[in-house]
Design a protein around this motif. Structure first.
Motif, short mmCIF file in Angstrom:
data_model
loop_
_atom_site.label_atom_id
_atom_site.label_comp_id
_atom_site.label_asym_id
_atom_site.label_seq_id
_atom_site.Cartn_x
_atom_site.Cartn_y
_atom_site.Cartn_z
N ALA A 1 0.67 -1.26 0.08
CA ALA A 1 -0.02 -0.03 0.03
C ALA A 1 0.95 1.29 -0.06
N PRO A 2 1.98 1.38 0.76
CA PRO A 2 2.76 2.61 0.50
C PRO A 2 3.30 2.92 -0.60
N LYS A 3 3.51 2.05 -1.45
CA LYS A 3 4.13 2.23 -2.77
C LYS A 3 3.11 2.39 -4.02
N ASP B 1 3.11 5.53 -5.91
CA ASP B 1 4.34 5.87 -6.68
C ASP B 1 3.83 5.78 -8.16
N ALA B 2 4.78 6.30 -8.99
CA ALA B 2 4.73 6.26 -10.63
C ALA B 2 4.80 4.63 -10.84
N PRO B 3 4.11 4.13 -11.79
CA PRO B 3 3.29 5.04 -12.85
C PRO B 3 1.79 4.90 -12.69
N TYR B 4 1.28 4.30 -11.38
CA TYR B 4 0.00 4.32 -11.31
C TYR B 4 -0.66 5.09 -10.24
N LYS B 5 0.27 5.46 -9.46
CA LYS B 5 -0.17 6.87 -8.27
C LYS B 5 -1.36 6.59 -7.87
N ALA B 6 -1.97 5.27 -7.57
CA ALA B 6 -3.34 5.25 -6.84
C ALA B 6 -3.29 3.63 -6.59
N PRO B 7 -4.06 3.06 -5.75
CA PRO B 7 -4.48 1.82 -5.52
C PRO B 7 -5.23 1.43 -6.63
#
Length: 214
Positions: free
Chosen positions: A28-30, A33-39
């Motif tokens: 979850a903390p990652k 991050d790019a490329p998705y930037k969301a769960p």
């Protein structure tokens, strides 16, 4: 079903990623991050191709250590509206790799890397799937318990969410995903090891690992 005939999938096998709460929380903390930037908002799927299918009792050739992925597969019947759904024990083997966002085929889709339980069970006979726990033994040593109650999406929810964007055909299999250990790793095995996966009410899934020929 003739008990002398070991079951193998007759359609496409789709696996779900990040569908156990422990691994989802570790990642979850990652997820921002790019490329998705969301769960992920929908199930994250991958395909196990037909060359990976191996029956219970198989000797699977491996190039080194492999990750053991005990899971359940939902086997699609002719009429889902009438509850024609079965369940199978599976071992979704993989070579160790770091990222689960885009798992390369060469890690998950080697020959024999989906070992199948000897038979399926109608879901109506299984009862509450969430009450099941799968046990993984390597050389007779218990190395993992997979609690189906800790799924992010339950079996029925996962199936419904997948059916929102694709139509599963009779014979297709949708696996519930594989769980990790507390440290985020998965149980590992190598050539010479014996693997057994069990769950109440299911015939045990047993197989061995052998070294790939050079």
């Amino acid at each position: 079903m003739n008990p002398a005939v070991l079951w193998l999938p007759q359609g496409t096998v789709y696996g779900a990623l990040l569908n156990f709460r422990r691994e989802f929380d570790l990642w979850a903390p990652k997820m921002s991050d790019a490329p998705y930037k969301a769960p992920p908002k929908a199930p994250v799927l991958y395909i196990k191709t037909a060359n990976t299918f191996a029956p219970s009792g198989a000797a699977v050739a491996v190039p080194g250590e492999v990750e053991v992925g005990a899971t359940l597969g939902l086997v699609i019947g002719d009429d889902l509206s009438q509850g024609q759904l079965s369940v199978a024990l599976l071992n979704d083997l993989s070579l160790p790799h770091a990222s689960y966002y885009r798992p390369p085929l060469r890690f998950r889709n080697r020959d024999g890397f989906l070992v199948c339980g000897p038979a399926t069970r109608p879901i109506s006979e299984v009862g509450d799937l969430a009450a099941l726990a799968l046990e993984v033994r390597i050389n007779d040593v218990l190395v993992q318990r997979v609690e189906i109650s800790t799924l992010v999406r339950s079996a029925r929810t996962l199936l419904a969410d997948v059916n929102e964007f694709m139509t599963l055909q009779p014979g297709d299999v949708l696996t519930l995903g594989t769980d990790c250990l507390e440290d985020g790793a998965r149980p590992r095995a190598r050539a010479g090891d014996r693997i057994e996966i069990t769950a109440p009410g299911f015939a045990p899934l047993n197989h061995t690992l052998i070294a790939e020929e050079a």
